[in-house]
Every structure is written in structure tokens, then in C-alpha cells.
Design a protein around this motif. Sequence first.
Motif: not given
Length: 467
Positions: A454-457, A404-409
Amino acid sequence: MHLGIRILFGFFLITGLAGLFVLRIFVAEVKPSVREVMEDMMVDTANILAELAVDDLRAGNMAQGRFATQVGAYARRPIDARIWGLDKQSLDFRVYVTDAKGTVMFDSARVAVGQDYSQWRDVARTLRGEYGARATRQVYEDDRSSVLYVAAPVNYGGQVIGVLTVAKPVATVQAFIDRAERKILVSGFWLLALSAAVGMAVTLWVVYSIRQLRRYANAMEAGKKLPLPRIPGELGELARAMQAMRQRVEGRDYIEGYVRALTHELKSPLAAIRGAGELLQEPLPEPDRQEFAADVLAQTRRLQSLVDRLLELSKLEQRQELQQPQRLRLTEYLASFMALAQVDRSHIAIDLIASDSPATARIEADLLALALGNLLDNAAAFAPPGSRIRLGVEGQAIVVQDSGPGVPDYALPKLGQKFFSTVRPDGITKGSGLGLAIVQQIMALHGGHMQVRNTQPGLRVELHFPA
């Protein structure tokens, strides 16, 4: 100064002073005790010899009589005796006899015949009918040069006709005194060493127990949960009192915090239900009525989910430790979990990544299944439709990875806090904010922790277990 050092120092000080005091008394008593025993034996010897000397002294033939001959023979006797490990190779008694005026009539050492001994304490007191004894140093500054003199009266017809004195140098028994003092000092040293070892062991035990209490108190202050330390005695009672106090304080804070958070979370769905209900009271076209009714049902489900998860989290937070833990290989546990996950979550595409990791952990299977279920549901809510979620073991951790998009830092440090949630990809809905809090609480009970990045994506969640 650390508590342990203070306790150890105090113990050593008390033990050292007590040991020094006792040793000084013991050592100081050795020499007088030996001299007392020696004097007691000399009293017996002097009285026996006084009876043997009566006839010669009465006949005025002390210098050449039978008594003098026998004492001379005694002095010439060879002797080689081993007494309790010490050798004796000389006979050390000196015997002299005075008449009723104190004049020396016989001296086995042949140095005082004819001299006036009437003023010497042993002779003077005996002639007065008292017990006569003295200790005289050959070298004034050296106590070891002392010679002990013990006298006995020579009686005839109820009258004191003379005095017989037996003399013996204290140096002849000094070897026994020295040996006794050495034994006392060596034994005292070992006693002090043993006392020091016991003191150190007791100090380490006390310090260890206090450090357990300190660690437990620090964990309480930090909001962490540790099992109650098993400490006997008064310190154990203190630990239990601290636990009771913590439970009371946590119970109060727990209720206050939950009331505030729950009130805040209920506002939005209740407002939505109230608004939809008011609108449903008015005449509405069928499509609008169905839309508002569906909104009421959705908000009701949200409330139900919120209540259910709150109950789950509440139960977890009241637990202090795992109830039925088993040590399992993480790969084997995931294989058994996947068999159930594929059935209960057939709408989620899950890939189990093969691993030959030998990592094991103490696991309560049902609790860990609850944590993984929350992670899978959370990943499915944020992952794009049709994407796959990967589940596997890396090192001492279970990894859940979505695309998914992950989460904001900025949100990463807050994940796991109660009621904190980010907006889902549709830009409208949000979760209860309790799923990751439940996961974090379950990991705390297992002695591990949750790590998110986060791993982007995608978002990667790692559940780390202690080795």
C-alpha cells in the motif's frame, strides 16, 4: 559429516593405502633387483676369469703367474666413467683363487693368501659341484656394508682343481639404488597428488550434482518450479524420475485443489442464476424482468471470465520454463507494450513514466503482456473513476501504481493466492481472484517475483526480474 567430506576422505584413504602399498613394493624391490643384476654379471665375470686362471693354478704359480700380473694391472687401471649421470672412479672387483682343498692361493687384496676358505659358502658349494655364492656384511648391523661373493669352478681334465671367487661391495651400486628409490618416491608423490586432484574433482562434481538434486527436491517440497537439472548418468536418471514423480503428484493435487476451489467459486453465481431463473418463470413487471435477466447475464459473464482465467492459469502452471525468451531492456519493452495497451484498454488512463534505466531481463513478451494486462485491469477496477495509472521501470523492476484505496494490511500476504479477492470499491462485487495468481505464476516462470504494498493512496505492484 558432509557427504562431500566423506567421499573425499574415503577416496584419499583408498588412494593413500593403495599408493603406500605400491610404493613400498616398488622401493622394496629396487635393492634386490639391483643385486640380482649385479650377481648375474659377476657370474659371467667369475667364469671368464676361471678359464684364464687354469694354467697358473695347475702349474702352482698363482701368486707370480701371468694371471696374477694381469689382475694386478686391472686393479691399478685409472677409471673415470659417467654412468647414467653418476660418476665411477674406482674398479671394485676383488678376486681370489683357492685350490681343490679350499686354501687361498691368490688374493688380489693380498689379505687371505694361505688361509683355509673351504668352509666359506662360495668355495664349499662350488667344490661340491653346486652354484656357490654368498653375501657377507663387514658391519653386522649395516646391510649397506654387504659384500657379494660369486664363485666359479676352475676345471681341468673334467676335474675341479680349484675355485675362483669374484667379490664386489654392494655399496658400489648403492648410489644407483638410492637414485632409483628417489625417483620412485617422487613419481609416487606426483601420482598421489594427481590422484588427489582427480578425486577432489570427482567429489566436487558428485557433490554439485547431488546438491542440484537436493535444491530441486526442496523446491518441489516448497511448491516452487525449477527447471530439471542437467545431470548425466544415473543421477540424471534420478532427477528425471523425481520430475516424473513430481508431475504425477502435482497433477493429482492440482486436480483435487482445482475441483474444490472451482466448486466453491461456482456456488455463488450458479445460485444467483438459479434464483433469477426461478423468478423469471413467474409473471413479473417488465422492469423486474429486465433486472433479473441482466443479473443472469452478469453472472454468466462472471462464470465465463472465471473459466477463461482458470484455463490461462492451468496452462501456466503446467509449464516448466519460458518457451521463447528474449533479453530486452525493460524500458523498451514497456514502450512497445504501451502502444498495444492504449488500443486494447482505451477506457483506462495510463501514464508511462519516462526512465533511462539500463536494466535488462530475459522476457517472454506475450506472457509479460498478459501479466501487465491483468495488473492494469485490476488497478482500473479499484482506482477511482477518472484517475490515472502509472507504469514505469525502477531498477530491475516494472512498477504499476494506482491511486485507489489499496487493500487491508491483513490481505497483503494473501494476494496472489488462487481465488482470493477483496471487495471492490462499490462494496458489492468481487473479482475472480485469479488475476494476481496469473501474474505471480508468470513471474515465477521468469525467475522473478511479485511484490505488493500500500502507498496511501493507491496500491503499488512491483515485478522484480533477476539481473
